[in-house]
Design an enzyme around this catalytic site. Structure first.
Site, PDB file in Angstrom:
ATOM      1  N   GLU A   1      47.609  35.795  27.009  1.00 33.62           N
ATOM      2  CA  GLU A   1      48.225  35.296  27.545  1.00 33.62           C
ATOM      3  C   GLU A   1      47.205  33.709  28.058  1.00 33.62           C
ATOM      4  OE1 GLU A   1      49.381  35.909  31.051  1.00 33.62           O
ATOM      5  OE2 GLU A   1      51.594  37.340  30.664  1.00 33.62           O
TER       6      GLU A   1
ATOM      7  N   ARG B   1      41.742  32.708  31.023  1.00 33.77           N
ATOM      8  CA  ARG B   1      42.503  31.388  31.583  1.00 33.77           C
ATOM      9  C   ARG B   1      40.750  30.405  32.049  1.00 33.77           C
ATOM     10  NH1 ARG B   1      46.995  31.114  36.425  1.00 33.77           N
ATOM     11  NH2 ARG B   1      45.977  29.446  36.413  1.00 33.77           N
TER      12      ARG B   1
ATOM     13  N   GLU C   1      59.030  35.177  26.490  1.00 32.23           N
ATOM     14  CA  GLU C   1      59.183  36.358  27.750  1.00 32.23           C
ATOM     15  C   GLU C   1      59.943  35.267  28.778  1.00 32.23           C
ATOM     16  OE1 GLU C   1      55.538  37.077  29.360  1.00 32.23           O
ATOM     17  OE2 GLU C   1      56.827  37.800  30.850  1.00 32.23           O
TER      18      GLU C   1
ATOM     19  N   ASN D   1      50.195  44.019  32.383  1.00 32.49           N
ATOM     20  CA  ASN D   1      49.369  43.656  32.441  1.00 32.49           C
ATOM     21  C   ASN D   1      48.077  44.017  34.034  1.00 32.49           C
ATOM     22  OD1 ASN D   1      47.800  41.545  34.588  1.00 32.49           O
ATOM     23  ND2 ASN D   1      49.184  40.088  33.392  1.00 32.49           N
TER      24      ASN D   1
ATOM     25  N   GLY E   1      52.409  43.198  36.099  1.00 34.74           N
ATOM     26  CA  GLY E   1      50.985  43.066  36.489  1.00 34.74           C
ATOM     27  C   GLY E   1      50.753  43.587  38.287  1.00 34.74           C
TER      28      GLY E   1
ATOM     29  N   HIS F   1      45.452  37.747  30.864  1.00 36.88           N
ATOM     30  CA  HIS F   1      45.569  36.523  30.460  1.00 36.88           C
ATOM     31  C   HIS F   1      43.595  36.250  30.666  1.00 36.88           C
ATOM     32  CE1 HIS F   1      47.203  32.556  32.925  1.00 36.88           C
ATOM     33  NE2 HIS F   1      46.539  32.298  31.663  1.00 36.88           N
TER      34      HIS F   1
ATOM     35  N   ARG G   1      38.583  33.404  36.432  1.00 43.97           N
ATOM     36  CA  ARG G   1      38.562  33.233  37.729  1.00 43.97           C
ATOM     37  C   ARG G   1      38.668  35.300  37.722  1.00 43.97           C
ATOM     38  NH1 ARG G   1      44.325  32.195  39.762  1.00 43.97           N
ATOM     39  NH2 ARG G   1      43.659  29.773  39.163  1.00 43.97           N
TER      40      ARG G   1
ATOM     41  N   ARG H   1      33.290  40.679  43.620  1.00 43.90           N
ATOM     42  CA  ARG H   1      31.793  41.385  43.812  1.00 43.90           C
ATOM     43  C   ARG H   1      31.090  40.317  42.934  1.00 43.90           C
ATOM     44  NH1 ARG H   1      30.313  44.412  47.934  1.00 43.90           N
ATOM     45  NH2 ARG H   1      31.979  44.422  49.641  1.00 43.90           N
TER      46      ARG H   1
ATOM     47  N   HIS I   1      57.356  39.285  35.380  1.00 44.43           N
ATOM     48  CA  HIS I   1      56.524  37.692  36.932  1.00 44.43           C
ATOM     49  C   HIS I   1      57.744  38.409  37.700  1.00 44.43           C
ATOM     50  CE1 HIS I   1      54.466  34.819  38.879  1.00 44.43           C
ATOM     51  NE2 HIS I   1      53.655  35.206  37.989  1.00 44.43           N
ATOM     52  N   GLY I   2      56.747  38.677  38.997  1.00 41.89           N
ATOM     53  CA  GLY I   2      57.372  38.945  40.369  1.00 41.89           C
ATOM     54  C   GLY I   2      57.786  40.238  39.551  1.00 41.89           C
TER      55      GLY I   2
ATOM     56  N   THR J   1      48.930  31.815  40.484  1.00 40.14           N
ATOM     57  CA  THR J   1      49.320  32.959  39.078  1.00 40.14           C
ATOM     58  C   THR J   1      49.790  31.986  38.854  1.00 40.14           C
ATOM     59  OG1 THR J   1      50.353  34.647  38.664  1.00 40.14           O
ATOM     60  CG2 THR J   1      51.527  33.954  40.895  1.00 40.14           C
ATOM     61  N   THR J   2      50.597  32.421  37.553  1.00 37.45           N
ATOM     62  CA  THR J   2      51.541  31.419  36.345  1.00 37.45           C
ATOM     63  C   THR J   2      52.382  31.110  37.906  1.00 37.45           C
ATOM     64  OG1 THR J   2      50.796  33.272  35.237  1.00 37.45           O
ATOM     65  CG2 THR J   2      52.383  30.836  34.536  1.00 37.45           C
TER      66      THR J   2
ATOM     67  N   ASP K   1      45.667  41.757  34.500  1.00 37.78           N
ATOM     68  CA  ASP K   1      44.534  41.305  35.258  1.00 37.78           C
ATOM     69  C   ASP K   1      43.794  41.094  36.511  1.00 37.78           C
ATOM     70  OD1 ASP K   1      45.062  39.536  32.745  1.00 37.78           O
ATOM     71  OD2 ASP K   1      46.335  38.803  34.382  1.00 37.78           O
ATOM     72  N   HIS K   2      45.098  42.520  37.468  1.00 32.69           N
ATOM     73  CA  HIS K   2      44.251  42.107  38.489  1.00 32.69           C
ATOM     74  C   HIS K   2      43.247  43.541  38.817  1.00 32.69           C
ATOM     75  CE1 HIS K   2      46.737  39.272  40.376  1.00 32.69           C
ATOM     76  NE2 HIS K   2      48.305  39.393  40.033  1.00 32.69           N
TER      77      HIS K   2
HETATM   78  N1  PXP Z   1      53.889  37.290  32.396  1.00 38.30           N
HETATM   79  C1  PXP Z   1      53.586  36.328  32.327  1.00 38.30           C
HETATM   80  C2  PXP Z   1      53.668  35.108  31.333  1.00 38.30           C
HETATM   81  C3  PXP Z   1      52.050  36.591  33.700  1.00 38.30           C
HETATM   82  O1  PXP Z   1      51.625  34.988  33.945  1.00 38.30           O
HETATM   83  C4  PXP Z   1      52.266  37.186  34.176  1.00 38.30           C
HETATM   84  C5  PXP Z   1      50.904  37.232  35.387  1.00 38.30           C
HETATM   85  O2  PXP Z   1      49.801  36.984  35.095  1.00 38.30           O
HETATM   86  C6  PXP Z   1      53.074  38.190  34.599  1.00 38.30           C
HETATM   87  C7  PXP Z   1      54.489  38.558  33.772  1.00 38.30           C
HETATM   88  C8  PXP Z   1      52.865  39.340  34.956  1.00 38.30           C
HETATM   89  O3  PXP Z   1      53.410  38.936  36.790  1.00 38.30           O
HETATM   90  P1  PXP Z   1      52.951  40.388  37.521  1.00 38.30           P
HETATM   91  O4  PXP Z   1      51.877  40.121  38.175  1.00 38.30           O
HETATM   92  O5  PXP Z   1      53.887  39.207  38.684  1.00 38.30           O
HETATM   93  O6  PXP Z   1      53.698  41.091  37.205  1.00 38.30           O
END
Ligand code: PXP
Length: 246
Positions: A70, A45, A151, A7, A212, A43, A49, A18, A190-191, A100-101, A9-10
């Site tokens: 996502e 959104r 998931e 992922n 991510g 993702h 963001r 910026r 996630h996490g 976050t989600t 996104d970050h």
């Molecule tokens: N899966 C889903 C559905 C998510 O929303 C996210 C966070 O965007 C992730 C996985 C990845 O999570 P993490 O960034 O904590 O690894």
């Protein structure tokens, strides 16, 4: 053995801090693939963001592995998905104020609408996954709406105090087995971090881990290609006797 969806996104979060054009998630996706990513997840959104439509459109053209979008189950996002045609969609809950989600999508309370949305995507050959808590009623509802994958939300496991982690791990294992029993394919995420991923990677039946934040954080120290390579190694051969729980 699970595959790795990265992922990114970050990376877009840093760019949007910026409102400039670097770092570019499109370039970084290529490096993640070179490091061994089996898929790229973004993702888009409602508040844009981090990931922008421009990223989605370019990634659609440049990702060599698999592009997982996502998105919230809204009309706007469905229209975008139908236009851009990612390889798969993962439906997630979305709240404007969240960092976050937070937790899985409540499928049970939205069965009719979600079934319709998934049918619409399916008619355009876009398969769907749903991000849910590892709860049997949500798994049954996911099957009922025609999702291909669930998931499973690993955030509770990841955030649990050490003493409770084995209970949360057992819940994910049971949810995986039950989903497979119903004929669903199983992803999880996630996490997850370099410290807690191995017990999840050892669960039989999980097809892909979506990760991510920890990879992007590690990339600041070692570079994205190396960060993905290190995570891939842990998922492919989780240590038999880790220092932490299980
Ligand atoms: N899966 C889903 C559905 C998510 O929303 C996210 C966070 O965007 C992730 C996985 C990845 O999570 P993490 O960034 O904590 O690894």
């Amino acid at each position: 053995m699970a595959s790795l969806g990265v992922n990114i996104d970050h990376i877009a979060n840093v760019r949007e801090a910026r409102k400039t054009d670097e770092p570019d998630p499109v370039t970084m996706a290529l490096l993640a693939e070179l490091g061994g990513a089996d898929g790229i997840t973004i993702h888009l959104r409602e508040d844009r963001r981090h990931i922008q439509e421009r990223d989605l459109e370019l990634l659609r053209k440049t990702v060599h592995t698999r592009l997982n979008l996502e998105m919230a189950a809204t009309h706007e996002m469905t229209e975008i998905a139908l236009r851009v045609k990612p390889d798969m969609v993962t439906l997630v809950p979305e709240k404007r104020e969240e960092v976050t989600t937070e937790g899985g999508l409540d499928i049970v309370s939205k069965i009719k609408d979600l079934r319709k949305l998934i049918q619409t995507l399916k008619a355009s050959s876009i398969p769907s996954s749903v991000f849910i808590d590892p709860v049997f009623t949500q798994i049954e509802a996911s099957k009922e709406i025609g999702a291909i994958w669930v998931e499973l939300h690993t955030g509770i496991y990841a955030g649990a105090p050490l003493i409770n982690q084995s209970t949360e791990l057992a819940a994910i294992k049971e949810a995986t087995a039950y989903s497979k029993h119903l004929g669903l394919r199983v992803n999880a995420g996630h996490g997850l971090t370099y410290q807690n991923v191995e017990p999840i990677a050892r669960i039989d039946g999980i097809e892909e881990l979506n990760i991510g934040h920890t990879i992007v954080s590690r990339a600041l120290a070692v570079g994205l290609k190396e960060a993905v390579r290190e995570m891939k190694k842990l998922i492919i051969s989780p240590r038999k006797d880790p220092l932490f729980m299980e």
